[in-house]
Write an enzyme that holds these catalytic residues in place. Structure first.
Site, short mmCIF file in Angstrom:
data_model
loop_
_atom_site.label_atom_id
_atom_site.label_comp_id
_atom_site.label_asym_id
_atom_site.label_seq_id
_atom_site.Cartn_x
_atom_site.Cartn_y
_atom_site.Cartn_z
N ASP A 265 0.99 -10.35 5.32
CA ASP A 265 -0.34 -9.89 5.00
C ASP A 265 -1.29 -10.65 5.94
O ASP A 265 -0.88 -11.55 6.67
CB ASP A 265 -0.67 -10.14 3.51
CG ASP A 265 -1.79 -9.23 3.03
OD1 ASP A 265 -1.84 -8.94 1.83
OD2 ASP A 265 -2.62 -8.81 3.88
C1 GLC Z 1 -5.61 -7.46 3.23
C2 GLC Z 1 -4.78 -6.93 2.06
C3 GLC Z 1 -3.69 -5.96 2.46
C4 GLC Z 1 -4.14 -5.19 3.67
C5 GLC Z 1 -4.23 -6.17 4.81
C6 GLC Z 1 -4.69 -5.49 6.10
O1 GLC Z 1 -5.85 -8.82 3.05
O2 GLC Z 1 -4.19 -7.91 1.22
O3 GLC Z 1 -3.45 -5.12 1.33
O4 GLC Z 1 -3.21 -4.17 3.96
O5 GLC Z 1 -5.09 -7.26 4.53
O6 GLC Z 1 -5.99 -5.01 5.93
#
Ligand code: GLC
Length: 717
Positions: A265
């Site tokens: 993430d």
């Molecule tokens: C965010 C979220 C995730 C998302 C990622 C990219 O922090 O936790 O769900 O897909 O970053 O935006």
């Protein structure tokens, strides 16, 4: 580069810098300073050499075809190996045509609609240059204080899995189709169980709970062919998912056989340091690469450390090679070497996005997600009555939720617009009366005076869309601001008054339940929201939505969910003994899982079972007769629950094991049958073995998890 590329041969030609580069994901700014793109997380100083940009493997946040084409072209010109970039973005419930938030969409209990919305989303996204979406989010949720419940499909592992699979199919289809996008299931695993509903907080649960409730939906998505997995921020069993070999290698890769790319993430590899399981970027890189996380989103621990770690023999070269191969294999499978631009087409995107066909689909799907929570007979409204729409959401176009991608307010139908479209603006007056979260009551008088002009009143209440979703936990779940005071002021007019709620989570609305004659839960319904609500309000569509997440009686009751346990001292009405209960509130939620009303009434009778015992090779049939005894045709979701009365671990009071949506005209009835198999009776025992155990079971069939008819049978092994 030809599609029939041999990625193993390609790997042999790559330098270690080029290999590390494939593990790097950056935002558009790095490739072209004029391309802002969508930034969805904290920006840290990546401290990386400029030339690594032209070795990177993927891009996050490009949201239009022209930028994607420009960046891909620049990259392929400057890159040595010319391995095309993969473009990824959060398209959670629509790209430009926005559908209801997933927690709302799930209330349709309509898997075909879920697949259809994913298909439309894939078409709009692929034309706009998006090749991977970080969706579906399959986190099971039991705590509405957590803002991201809006992205989930709810509290049941079985239903969550069905929706995750349907959405994966809608996005991916067969990857040869030009308008497909790659799905990435998230957040692996258990992010929905953050303690106290506080965002990014600790998660801790038994392996039994993890496997029995939190893992099944991710597995269902992978069984449906989902090509990527995103690691969660949170720890599991004391180790953050992003560095957790048990979770990623033992379960995901070895037990489940998943061999696609795992992406971190946003900054979750770097955050291993803050979690306190890595002292520095080097240790974070070791933990993550050994856990099998392949792509590092927006931090640079891999590219700044892996070369030295491999040269020092601390990290095996094979771990890097395997990660690169998984990424190259996906690019090859998706046809990127053959056509790095896929379906990206600025003109076609402009012609296709939010076209009337897609709007119609959004309107129909949204209408299926609006839950009738209460109706003392005042709904549906009559089309010849003058209506006053009062409240902060009366004419708000910000009703598409927090993950609304390219959804535009100026393309969204507000409640006011939807009702004017339905009955004509001459019969509609409107006044906000207050802000969503403001403390100012000065406009109450204006609202009351407007309401006095009307025959019926519609209160448009709820949350602000950007106060839901990520980083939006709330400790209080009542309506924000002075909305409840506005309700009290309007109710003094003693006119037929209904409430429409716009929110991203179950709220604490027991006071509304007590004093308002009708309540519609509209969630954040998206682009066609106002039109869809008007369809329901005026009876052109009979509400059929059913909740997939319990509404708590009060925030102090959380977590409250339907598939809970009997305890050793179960509560029973009037019991004087010390039992499992509160002194000050009921045990039951305000509205339970599976609940929702219709403008008609369905009567259930004659539950039957084909035999009283079955062995594991056999099946049995449970049936019930459902009759429409009301004055309107409608759709009923007949729900099948099963209880295992005695198990080697405690077993829930009930578990959803099937459902059937039937359409019955006035006076029509239908016998609904469910086949019961041994597979439905299996569960993870204390050691994690997935099996059924002999014993007595209850079959419960009904209109929600609180209203069921019951019959029993025995399983013999
Ligand atoms: C965010 C979220 C995730 C998302 C990622 C990219 O922090 O936790 O769900 O897909 O970053 O935006």
């Amino acid at each position: 580069m030809d599609k029939a590329i041999d990625i193993n041969e390609l790997l042999k030609t790559m330098t270690i810098e080029e290999k590390m580069g494939q593990l790097m994901q950056l935002i558009p700014l790095f490739y072209d300073s004029s391309k802002s793109g969508s930034i969805t997380g904290p920006l840290s100083d990546l401290n990386m050499d400029e030339d690594m940009i032209w070795k990177s493997g993927s891009v996050i946040g490009v949201t239009n075809a022209k930028d994607m084409i420009d960046i891909q072209r620049i990259y392929l010109e400057k890159s040595n190996k010319k391995i095309p970039l993969l473009f990824m973005y959060d398209v959670i419930h629509g790209f430009r045509t926005i559908f209801p938030i997933p927690l709302g969409m799930a209330c349709s209990w309509d898997l075909d609609s879920a697949e259809q919305l994913a298909r439309i989303t894939a078409i709009e996204s692929s034309l706009s240059g998006v090749q991977v979406t970080f969706s579906p989010m399959a986190d099971l949720v039991r705590d509405p204080r957590w803002g991201r419940v809006m992205e989930s499909t709810g509290e049941d592992p079985y239903l969550n899995g069905l929706f995750a699979a349907a959405i994966v199919k809608g996005y991916q289809g067969n990857l040869d189709d030009p308008y497909n996008i790659i799905a990435c299931i998230k957040h692996f695993a258990g992010y929905g169980a953050v303690e106290a509903g506080r965002e990014y907080n600790t998660v801790d649960m038994s392996d039994h709970t993890l496997r029995e409730y939190y893992l099944p939906s991710y597995k269902a998505a992978l069984d449906a062919g989902c090509e990527m997995v995103m690691a969660a921020f949170n720890p599991i069993h004391g180790i953050p998912a992003t560095g957790n070999r048990y979770l990623m290698r033992d379960i995901l890769r070895k037990e489940w056989g998943f061999d696609g790319p795992i992406i971190s993430d946003w900054a979750s590899i770097e955050e291993l340091i803050k979690h306190g399981v890595a002292a520095n970027g080097k240790e974070a890189a070791i933990l993550a690469i050994e856990a099998g996380v392949d792509i590092e989103m927006m931090t640079s621990n891999y590219i700044n450390n892996l070369k030295q770690l491999i040269e020092e023999g601390i990290v095996a070269q094979v771990l890097l090679d395997e990660a690169v191969l998984r990424i190259l294999k996906l690019k090859e499978k998706f046809g990127l070497f053959e056509n790095p631009y896929k379906a990206a087409d600025p003109e076609k995107a402009d012609q296709t996005c939010v076209c009337e066909e897609f709007r119609q689909a959004a309107r129909e799907i949204s209408a299926k997600t609006i839950v009738l929570l209460k109706n003392d007979g005042i709904l549906p409204f009559s089309k010849d009555k003058k209506v006053a729409i009062i409240g902060p959401h009366a004419d708000n176009c910000g009703i598409s939720g927090n993950w609304r991608a390219l959804g535009r307010a100026d393309e969204t139908i507000s409640l006011y617009a939807g009702i004017c479209n339905k009955i004509g603006s001459n019969l509609v007056v409107m006044e906000k009366g207050c802000e969503i979260a403001g403390q100012n009551e000065n406009d109450f008088v204006k609202a009351i005076n407007v309401a006095k002009e009307a025959d019926v009143i519609l209160l448009a209440l709820g949350e602000e869309q950007d106060k839901t979703g990520e980083a939006a936990s709330r400790a209080f779940l009542t309506l924000p601001g002075v909305q409840e005071k506005l309700v009290d002021a309007i109710l003094k007019l003693n006119k037929p008054t209904a409430v429409v709620l716009f929110n991203g989570r179950p709220l604490e609305i027991k006071s509304l339940e007590e004093k308002v004659p009708a309540i519609l839960e509209a969630w954040f319904p998206g682009t066609e929201g106002g039109n869809a609500i008007a369809e329901i309000l005026y009876g052109d569509v009979n509400p059929s939505a059913r909740l997939t997440m319990s509404f708590p009686y009060t925030v102090g009751q959380i977590p409250v969910y339907y598939n809970s346990f009997n305890t050793g001292r179960p509560y029973s009405e009037g019991c004087a003994d010390p039992v499992s209960k509160y002194l000050d509130i009921p045990n039951a939620p305000l509205y339970p899982f599976g609940y929702g009303l219709s403008y008609t009434n369905f009567e259930y009778r004659e539950i039957e079972i084909s035999k009283k015992t079955m062995n594991q090779e056999e099946t049995l049939t449970a049936s019930i007769v459902v009759k429409n005894v009301g004055a309107m045709g409608g759709i009923e979701t007949v729900q099948l629950y099963i209880r295992d009365l005695v198990g080697s671990t405690i077993r829930p009071l009930m578990e959803l094991k099937g459902f059937r949506q039937i359409t019955l005209g006035i006076g029509e009835e239908q016998k609904v049958e469910f086949e019961i198999t041994t597979q439905m009776l299996k569960f993870h025992d204390f050691k994690g073995n997935f099996k059924a155990e002999a014993g007595e079971f209850l079959v419960m069939i009904g209109c929600n998890s609180r209203q069921v008819d019951t019959v029993g049978f025995r399983l013999n092994l």
